[in-house]
Design an enzyme around this catalytic site. Structure first.
Site, PDB file in Angstrom:
ATOM      1  CE  LYS A  62       2.412  -2.595  -4.188  1.00 39.91           C
ATOM      2  NZ  LYS A  62       2.153  -2.372  -2.838  1.00 39.91           N
ATOM      3  N   GLY A 121      -4.291  -4.495  -3.974  1.00 40.73           N
ATOM      4  CA  GLY A 121      -5.382  -3.219  -4.177  1.00 40.73           C
ATOM      5  C   GLY A 121      -4.829  -2.341  -4.480  1.00 40.73           C
ATOM      6  CG  HIS A 122      -1.904  -2.397  -7.180  1.00 38.73           C
ATOM      7  ND1 HIS A 122      -1.052  -2.788  -7.763  1.00 38.73           N
ATOM      8  CD2 HIS A 122      -1.643  -2.739  -5.705  1.00 38.73           C
ATOM      9  CE1 HIS A 122      -0.282  -3.841  -7.320  1.00 38.73           C
ATOM     10  NE2 HIS A 122      -0.610  -3.654  -5.955  1.00 38.73           N
ATOM     11  CG  ASP A 126      -1.732  -1.193   1.219  1.00 37.01           C
ATOM     12  OD1 ASP A 126      -2.177  -1.642   0.061  1.00 37.01           O
ATOM     13  OD2 ASP A 126      -2.083  -1.703   2.373  1.00 37.01           O
ATOM     14  CD  GLN A 148       0.838  -9.071  -2.264  1.00 30.32           C
ATOM     15  OE1 GLN A 148       1.302  -9.667  -3.117  1.00 30.32           O
ATOM     16  NE2 GLN A 148      -0.562  -8.786  -2.607  1.00 30.32           N
TER      17      GLN A 148
HETATM   18  P1  GDP Z   1      -0.697   0.228  -3.568  1.00 30.14           P
HETATM   19  O1  GDP Z   1      -1.147  -1.029  -3.032  1.00 30.14           O
HETATM   20  O2  GDP Z   1       0.710   0.281  -3.172  1.00 30.14           O
HETATM   21  O3  GDP Z   1      -0.853   0.517  -5.094  1.00 30.14           O
HETATM   22  O4  GDP Z   1      -1.342   1.425  -2.697  1.00 30.14           O
HETATM   23  P2  GDP Z   1      -2.933   1.468  -2.327  1.00 30.14           P
HETATM   24  O5  GDP Z   1      -3.519   2.024  -3.611  1.00 30.14           O
HETATM   25  O6  GDP Z   1      -3.516   0.409  -1.538  1.00 30.14           O
HETATM   26  O7  GDP Z   1      -2.683   2.570  -0.974  1.00 30.14           O
HETATM   27  C1  GDP Z   1      -2.384   3.849  -1.345  1.00 30.14           C
HETATM   28  C2  GDP Z   1      -3.462   4.921  -1.213  1.00 30.14           C
HETATM   29  O8  GDP Z   1      -2.646   6.218  -1.218  1.00 30.14           O
HETATM   30  C3  GDP Z   1      -4.453   5.000  -2.071  1.00 30.14           C
HETATM   31  O9  GDP Z   1      -5.647   5.352  -1.628  1.00 30.14           O
HETATM   32  C4  GDP Z   1      -3.970   6.289  -3.032  1.00 30.14           C
HETATM   33  O10 GDP Z   1      -4.905   6.810  -3.891  1.00 30.14           O
HETATM   34  C5  GDP Z   1      -3.411   7.072  -1.950  1.00 30.14           C
HETATM   35  N1  GDP Z   1      -2.222   7.777  -2.531  1.00 30.14           N
HETATM   36  C6  GDP Z   1      -1.121   7.391  -3.437  1.00 30.14           C
HETATM   37  N2  GDP Z   1      -0.179   8.477  -3.304  1.00 30.14           N
HETATM   38  C7  GDP Z   1      -0.821   9.547  -2.775  1.00 30.14           C
HETATM   39  C8  GDP Z   1      -0.067  10.726  -2.186  1.00 30.14           C
HETATM   40  O11 GDP Z   1       1.174  11.282  -2.531  1.00 30.14           O
HETATM   41  N3  GDP Z   1      -0.826  11.597  -1.253  1.00 30.14           N
HETATM   42  C9  GDP Z   1      -1.941  10.970  -0.935  1.00 30.14           C
HETATM   43  N4  GDP Z   1      -2.765  11.914   0.071  1.00 30.14           N
HETATM   44  N5  GDP Z   1      -2.570   9.980  -1.292  1.00 30.14           N
HETATM   45  C10 GDP Z   1      -1.882   8.952  -1.969  1.00 30.14           C
HETATM   46  P1  IMO Z   2      -0.915  -4.294  -2.151  1.00 29.42           P
HETATM   47  O1  IMO Z   2      -0.470  -4.713  -3.583  1.00 29.42           O
HETATM   48  C1  IMO Z   2      -1.010  -4.600   2.065  1.00 29.42           C
HETATM   49  C2  IMO Z   2      -1.160  -8.800   3.732  1.00 29.42           C
HETATM   50  C3  IMO Z   2      -2.332  -9.094   4.499  1.00 29.42           C
HETATM   51  C4  IMO Z   2      -1.783 -10.193   5.370  1.00 29.42           C
HETATM   52  C5  IMO Z   2      -0.613 -10.876   4.690  1.00 29.42           C
HETATM   53  C6  IMO Z   2      -0.938 -12.177   4.216  1.00 29.42           C
HETATM   54  O2  IMO Z   2      -2.242  -3.508  -2.333  1.00 29.42           O
HETATM   55  O3  IMO Z   2       0.192  -3.564  -1.642  1.00 29.42           O
HETATM   56  P2  IMO Z   2      -2.446 -12.916   2.039  1.00 29.42           P
HETATM   57  O4  IMO Z   2      -4.074 -12.532   1.910  1.00 29.42           O
HETATM   58  O5  IMO Z   2      -1.758 -12.340   1.072  1.00 29.42           O
HETATM   59  O6  IMO Z   2      -2.186 -14.417   2.614  1.00 29.42           O
HETATM   60  O7  IMO Z   2      -2.038 -11.950   3.527  1.00 29.42           O
HETATM   61  O8  IMO Z   2      -0.189  -9.980   3.844  1.00 29.42           O
HETATM   62  N1  IMO Z   2      -1.447  -8.066   2.516  1.00 29.42           N
HETATM   63  C7  IMO Z   2      -1.285  -6.938   2.063  1.00 29.42           C
HETATM   64  N2  IMO Z   2      -1.069  -5.625   2.881  1.00 29.42           N
HETATM   65  N3  IMO Z   2      -0.963  -4.456   0.797  1.00 29.42           N
HETATM   66  C8  IMO Z   2      -1.346  -5.688   0.211  1.00 29.42           C
HETATM   67  O9  IMO Z   2      -1.227  -5.540  -1.303  1.00 29.42           O
HETATM   68  C9  IMO Z   2      -1.436  -6.951   0.765  1.00 29.42           C
HETATM   69  N4  IMO Z   2      -1.608  -8.166   0.162  1.00 29.42           N
HETATM   70  C10 IMO Z   2      -1.582  -8.837   1.375  1.00 29.42           C
HETATM   71  O10 IMO Z   2      -2.920  -8.030   5.067  1.00 29.42           O
HETATM   72  O11 IMO Z   2      -1.113  -9.421   6.567  1.00 29.42           O
HETATM   73 MG    MG Z   3      -3.019  -1.466  -1.686  1.00 25.06          MG
END
Ligand code: GDP
Ligand code: IMO
Ligand code: MG
Length: 479
Positions: free
Chosen positions: A36, A63-64, A33, A247
């Site tokens: 990416k 979850g991207h 999170d 992840q």
């Molecule tokens: P990922 O799994 O690495 O793709 O990240 P996620 O999408 O799960 O979580 C990142 C969250 O931060 C999302 O809600 C994005 O919309 C948000 N986000 C990404 N970059 C920024 C930033 O520079 N500032 C803020 N405020 N939010 C951001």
């Molecule tokens: P993105 O790509 C954050 C965490 C789960 C749990 C552990 C194992 O959005 O960064 P699993 O379902 O893979 O067996 O869970 O890994 N986890 C993540 N945490 N971002 C993710 O993906 C994750 N995918 C799995 O919360 O701790």
């Molecule tokens: Mg994510």
């Protein structure tokens, strides 16, 4: 907001000789999170139709989040380059829930043509409905010792893969697919009954099975292409390949905090086994780092604000509970737990896949040094700096103290060692980053101070800063 330079990550990294005709992994350096999705979508805007974006590991546990034309999308399996022109590929190292994939494609706006650009590896492993049930019952069985999985069937499907029982995408075209499915289903049914005292509720299960086969039908419409062939062909024609990590490096099955990890190799060397290509083809990585730290699910988190209390709170409470108890958390509270709540509120730190509260804490330099080295991350993207707006100070853990000695070596088991943390405190800018940037086209000196400290300490170049969730919310490196 500062005008985004039309230069982009890829064209910049092209200047770096080592990345020429090599894959550029884009990986998370923390616990996932990090942002990416936004980073990859930004690169995707600069690619052409002969370039390629691949996912090489994980499944719909990811979850991207991407903002496109003012709308927010969360992708779990579809590569974050879907809105660009490049080819997109689901690589050999991933696990696919076919119904989840089909449903996800329905979220893509009708005017975005992606089916002709999307291909999938025959080696990718199928998640079948009983994997999802096995994931949830085995987590339940673990009680307080659970991993906190996303419940998507990730660990059981990878377990079937390494124990050589899994079904793969390439199997769906053979006549015996249904028989093989039934055989695996029967094994799982027996396991569920004998080991978990769980009997499949046949009516509910029938619906899951129907969806699965609808998903398989959808899969059969996709181009099935070997990951190594599509990757090598793209590189041989001097086009770019981006490997989108899922992840984070600290969730890597071997080098994360086992067993509190996911079940795949999330680090850049996972690109090799995830695509079946030579390690020579893997260039230096772009590492995505949040300006602070978060973790969702269980496991060690040395810099967690509020420590154990936070871990338990985030495990047991929902967002509504937190909103009720802390309508206005104080970011400068003397109570670290409350500072963590304020960080969660400011950063909207809720799981993109599960909606769970993400645990929050400060940056951890020893862990970042570890993941930067492991991934050969020469360039970094620092995301979510704006989330610190309204804080008076921020902290960074610079060292650990183990046996009364300062160290930045990562111990084998962070849970079972007595580690003390050394922090450095930085003042935070006044007001909002976005206002400051609009007025001056620059970052406040306090932000620059933090950025320069990170670059020096981590020995890597920050190529841009995230200042908000949307694609234009960035400040390119100018310092
Ligand atoms: P990922 O799994 O690495 O793709 O990240 P996620 O999408 O799960 O979580 C990142 C969250 O931060 C999302 O809600 C994005 O919309 C948000 N986000 C990404 N970059 C920024 C930033 O520079 N500032 C803020 N405020 N939010 C951001
Ligand atoms: P993105 O790509 C954050 C965490 C789960 C749990 C552990 C194992 O959005 O960064 P699993 O379902 O893979 O067996 O869970 O890994 N986890 C993540 N945490 N971002 C993710 O993906 C994750 N995918 C799995 O919360 O701790
Ligand atoms: Mg994510």
């Amino acid at each position: 907001m500062i005008k985004v330079n039309s230069q982009n990550l890829v064209s910049k990294s092209k200047k770096n000789k080592s990345n020429k005709f090599q894959i550029t992994p884009v990986v998370g350096l923390q616990w996932g999170d990090e942002g990416k999705g936004k980073g990859v979508a930004r690169i995707a805007n600069t690619l052409n139709k002969n370039d390629l974006i691949v996912r090489f590991q994980g499944g719909n546990n990811a979850g991207h989040t991407i903002w496109h034309k003012g709308k927010c999308y969360i992708f779990h399996l579809i590569p974050s380059g879907v809105f660009g022109k490049a080819k997109i590929h689901l690589g050999a190292g991933i696990v696919i829930d076919p119904w989840a994939l089909k449903k996800e494609t329905l979220e893509i706006p009708k005017n975005v043509s992606f089916m002709s650009r999307l291909s999938v590896s025959p080696h990718a492993v199928l998640i079948i409905p009983t994997h999802i049930i096995l994931d949830s019952v085995s987590e339940k069985r673990k009680g307080k010792g659970k991993i906190g999985s996303t419940g998507k069937g990730i660990a059981p499907s990878y377990a079937d893969f390494v124990s050589r029982n899994a079904l793969r995408v390439g199997d769906i075209k053979y006549k015996d697919f249904k028989d093989r499915y039934r055989k695996l289903y029967n094994q799982h049914k027996k396991n569920l009954h004998n080991n978990f005292n769980y009997n499949l509720n046949t009516k509910k299960f029938k619906k899951l099975e129907k969806d699965f086969f609808a998903g398989v039908k959808f899969l059969s419409l996709l181009k099935i292409v070997e990951s190594n062939l599509i990757t090598e062909e793209t590189l041989n024609k001097k086009n770019k390949v981006i490997a989108e990590g899922a992840q984070g490096s600290l969730l890597d099955v071997r080098f994360g905090h086992y067993p509190y990890v996911t079940s795949s190799h999330t680090i850049s060397s996972g690109v090799g086994t995830g695509l079946g290509i030579s390690p020579k083809l893997i260039g230096s990585a772009i590492g995505i780092v949040k300006a602070y730290a978060t973790r969702v699910g269980e496991g060690p988190f040395p810099t967690e604000l509020g420590g154990k209390k936070s871990a338990i709170w985030c495990r047991d409470k929902k967002f509504v509970d937190e909103k009720k108890k802390f309508p206005n958390p104080n970011p400068d509270s003397k109570d670290d737990f409350e500072v963590g709540v304020a960080l969660r509120k400011s950063g909207s730190e809720l799981g993109a896949t599960t909606g769970r509260l993400r645990r929050t804490g400060w940056l951890d330099i020893p862990l970042l040094k570890y993941t930067i080295k492991m991934n050969n991350a020469k360039e970094l993207v620092l995301t979510k700096l704006d989330v610190l707006d309204g804080f008076k100070k921020l902290k960074v853990c610079t060292h650990y103290i183990v046996n009364k000695k300062r160290t930045d070596i990562i111990l084998f088991d962070l849970f079972r060692e007595d580690i003390k943390l050394v922090y450095k405190t930085f003042p935070v800018w006044k007001g909002e980053l976005s206002d400051y940037i609009k007025a001056t086209k620059k970052l406040p000196k306090e932000a620059l101070n933090y950025i320069k400290f990170l670059e020096k300490t981590l020995g890597a170049k920050i190529i841009y800063i995230g200042t908000g969730p949307e694609s234009h919310h960035v400040v390119e490196r100018y310092w």
